[in-house]
Write a protein that holds these residues in place. Structure first.
Motif, short mmCIF file in Angstrom:
data_model
loop_
_atom_site.label_atom_id
_atom_site.label_comp_id
_atom_site.label_asym_id
_atom_site.label_seq_id
_atom_site.Cartn_x
_atom_site.Cartn_y
_atom_site.Cartn_z
N LEU A 48 -8.92 8.90 -7.45
CA LEU A 48 -8.61 7.49 -7.30
C LEU A 48 -9.31 6.91 -6.07
CD1 LEU A 48 -4.74 7.78 -7.87
CD2 LEU A 48 -6.44 7.02 -9.54
N SER A 49 -9.39 5.61 -6.03
CA SER A 49 -9.91 4.95 -4.84
C SER A 49 -8.94 5.17 -3.68
CB SER A 49 -10.09 3.45 -5.10
OG SER A 49 -8.83 2.84 -5.31
N GLU A 50 -9.41 4.92 -2.47
CA GLU A 50 -8.55 5.12 -1.31
C GLU A 50 -7.30 4.26 -1.36
OE1 GLU A 50 -8.87 5.09 3.60
OE2 GLU A 50 -10.48 4.25 2.38
N ALA A 51 -7.47 3.01 -1.81
CA ALA A 51 -6.33 2.10 -1.88
C ALA A 51 -5.31 2.55 -2.91
CB ALA A 51 -6.81 0.68 -2.19
N MET A 52 -5.80 2.93 -4.10
CA MET A 52 -4.88 3.35 -5.16
C MET A 52 -4.26 4.70 -4.86
SD MET A 52 -4.68 0.80 -7.08
CE MET A 52 -3.66 1.55 -8.35
N SER A 53 -5.02 5.57 -4.20
CA SER A 53 -4.46 6.87 -3.81
C SER A 53 -3.32 6.68 -2.82
CB SER A 53 -5.56 7.74 -3.18
OG SER A 53 -5.02 8.95 -2.71
N ASP A 76 -6.28 -6.14 -0.56
CA ASP A 76 -7.71 -6.36 -0.82
C ASP A 76 -8.60 -5.79 0.28
OD1 ASP A 76 -7.08 -7.80 -3.18
OD2 ASP A 76 -6.70 -9.60 -1.97
N GLY A 77 -8.13 -4.71 0.90
CA GLY A 77 -8.92 -4.05 1.92
C GLY A 77 -8.96 -4.77 3.26
N THR A 88 -5.51 12.94 -5.83
CA THR A 88 -6.00 12.05 -4.79
C THR A 88 -7.48 11.74 -4.92
OG1 THR A 88 -4.30 12.83 -3.26
CG2 THR A 88 -6.22 11.73 -2.30
#
Length: 207
Positions: free
Chosen positions: A127-132, A56-57, A124
């Protein structure tokens, strides 16, 4: 003259088995050289990812954003060098199909990771940074598991196949757990599992 000196060994089969085991051990590289460098790389690298890019960041340790990836890549390159040197030293006494088989297997790793990196780089930005990050880590760890299983099948190495299957299961569990948790799962179960596999393989190798 001692007639006992002319007698055959009490157990010729045991002597033959012992000499064969000694020869095989001389041609087989130390299993630790193939598992421990990667185990350390995953344990340290993915732990840094978890601490910096948690679930969750969440940021557990405010590390520079570039540090986890740089550390992981550096340790993986070092692991590749160590295992490559160990494999080359073991293979210098082997020729023929076995030598070519090992060389082709090594090339498969390089081509597989290079090709997968090109493919993933195209997605890349979508997607969001987390999903990437999860996509990259999940695919690369999954590829590692598949290549281990392929190596186990090609070389008739049950332990290598089991290690690859274990890595694959750990990877799937981490992906399902989600971003952040994947790094923790791979660090502990993946990296720790490789360290344990290297230790068990070394104990078998010594026997």
């Amino acid at each position: 003259m001692n007639l006992d000196d002319d007698r055959p060994p009490a157990d010729p089969l045991a002597v033959i088995a012992r000499e064969r085991a000694t020869a095989e051990r001389g041609l087989t590289p130390d299993p630790r050289m193939f598992s421990w460098p990667w185990g350390v790389a995953w344990l340290v690298g993915f732990t840094l990812f978890f601490l910096r890019f948690g679930p969750d960041g969440r940021v557990f340790v405010d590390l520079p954003g570039w540090l986890p990836l740089t550390t992981l890549l550096g340790l993986m390159i070092a692991a590749g060098v160590v295992t490559g040197v160990a494999g080359a030293r073991a293979g210098r006494h082997v020729s023929g199909p076995s030598s070519r088989q090992g060389a082709l297997y090594g090339v498969s790793w390089s081509i597989g990771f290079a090709g997968m990196s090109v493919v993933l780089s195209q997605f890349t930005g979508l997607l969001s940074e987390a999903m990437s990050g999860l996509l990259w880590a999940g695919v690369m760890v999954g590829l590692t598991g598949v290549l281990h299983m392929a190596g186990g099948a090609a070389f008739d190495d049950r332990h290598l196949f089991v290690l690859g299957a274990g890595i694959s299961v750990v990877n799937v569990a981490g992906v399902l757990a989600g971003p952040g948790w994947h790094s923790l799962v791979v660090a502990v179960a993946g990296g720790g599992g490789m360290l344990l596999a290297g230790l068990l393989g070394w104990l078998r190798w010594r026997r």
